[in-house]
Design an enzyme around this catalytic site. Structure first.
Site, PDB file in Angstrom:
ATOM      1  N   ILE A  12      15.820  27.409  31.922  1.00 53.96           N
ATOM      2  CA  ILE A  12      16.941  28.331  32.150  1.00 53.96           C
ATOM      3  C   ILE A  12      18.022  28.064  31.107  1.00 53.96           C
ATOM      4  O   ILE A  12      18.119  26.963  30.561  1.00 53.96           O
ATOM      5  CB  ILE A  12      17.505  28.161  33.597  1.00 53.96           C
ATOM      6  CG1 ILE A  12      18.347  29.366  33.996  1.00 53.96           C
ATOM      7  CG2 ILE A  12      18.267  26.849  33.748  1.00 53.96           C
ATOM      8  CD1 ILE A  12      18.687  29.406  35.485  1.00 53.96           C
ATOM      9  N   CYS A  13      18.822  29.101  30.833  1.00 54.65           N
ATOM     10  CA  CYS A  13      20.021  28.958  29.996  1.00 54.65           C
ATOM     11  C   CYS A  13      21.087  29.865  30.621  1.00 54.65           C
ATOM     12  O   CYS A  13      21.048  30.106  31.825  1.00 54.65           O
ATOM     13  CB  CYS A  13      19.719  29.324  28.537  1.00 54.65           C
ATOM     14  SG  CYS A  13      19.331  31.064  28.268  1.00 54.65           S
ATOM     15  N   GLN A  14      22.003  30.386  29.837  1.00 53.09           N
ATOM     16  CA  GLN A  14      23.043  31.244  30.399  1.00 53.09           C
ATOM     17  C   GLN A  14      22.546  32.670  30.627  1.00 53.09           C
ATOM     18  O   GLN A  14      22.793  33.256  31.659  1.00 53.09           O
ATOM     19  CB  GLN A  14      24.281  31.259  29.497  1.00 53.09           C
ATOM     20  CG  GLN A  14      25.484  31.939  30.120  1.00 53.09           C
ATOM     21  CD  GLN A  14      25.947  31.253  31.399  1.00 53.09           C
ATOM     22  OE1 GLN A  14      25.966  30.041  31.509  1.00 53.09           O
ATOM     23  NE2 GLN A  14      26.321  32.056  32.393  1.00 53.09           N
ATOM     24  N   MET A  71      21.557  31.725  34.077  1.00 51.25           N
ATOM     25  CA  MET A  71      22.611  31.395  35.044  1.00 51.25           C
ATOM     26  C   MET A  71      23.506  32.589  35.347  1.00 51.25           C
ATOM     27  O   MET A  71      24.100  32.662  36.413  1.00 51.25           O
ATOM     28  CB  MET A  71      23.461  30.220  34.526  1.00 51.25           C
ATOM     29  CG  MET A  71      22.745  28.894  34.513  1.00 51.25           C
ATOM     30  SD  MET A  71      22.223  28.326  36.147  1.00 51.25           S
ATOM     31  CE  MET A  71      23.812  27.991  36.914  1.00 51.25           C
TER      32      MET A  71
END
Length: 118
Positions: free
Chosen positions: A85-87, A114
């Site tokens: 996951i990242c932003q 996110m």
């Protein structure tokens, strides 16, 4: 001779497409992620910067910033699926490509990152 030219162009196009879209990268939504967070057979990696991670993160995810992924890749097991996951999903997609190139078979990207997590 014209045939050869088309074959070369086709090979080049196929090469770039496979580099941009690695095979066998699973994509899930944040809603699907919620159902997988307690799976002990999965590794969860957040590739945002340490500052972003400290600001808000999902407890099960360990932080390995994208720029350090190549250096810390040995901390991850090739025997378990990796959920990344990242932003927004862009860096995690890039991380998935790196992992696939390094021989990881089961790699999952969280679409929307996110920003889609609630």
């Amino acid at each position: 001779m014209e045939y050869i030219k088309y074959i070369v162009i086709a090979v080049i196009v196929i090469y770039f497409i496979t580099r941009m879209f690695p095979t066998n990268v699973r994509n899930i939504t944040s809603a699907q992620l919620k159902g997988e967070l307690n799976d002990k057979n999965k590794q969860f990696v957040d590739v945002r910067t340490s500052g972003e991670y400290k600001g808000n993160h999902i407890r099960q995810f360990q932080n390995i910033p994208l720029q350090l992924l190549e250096q810390k890749i040995n901390q991850l097991s090739k025997d378990k699926e990796i959920v990344v996951i990242c932003q927004s999903g862009m860096r995690s997609n890039k991380a998935c490509k790196i992992l696939k190139k390094r021989g990881f078979k089961h790699v999952t990207n969280v679409k929307g990152g996110m920003s889609a997590w609630s």
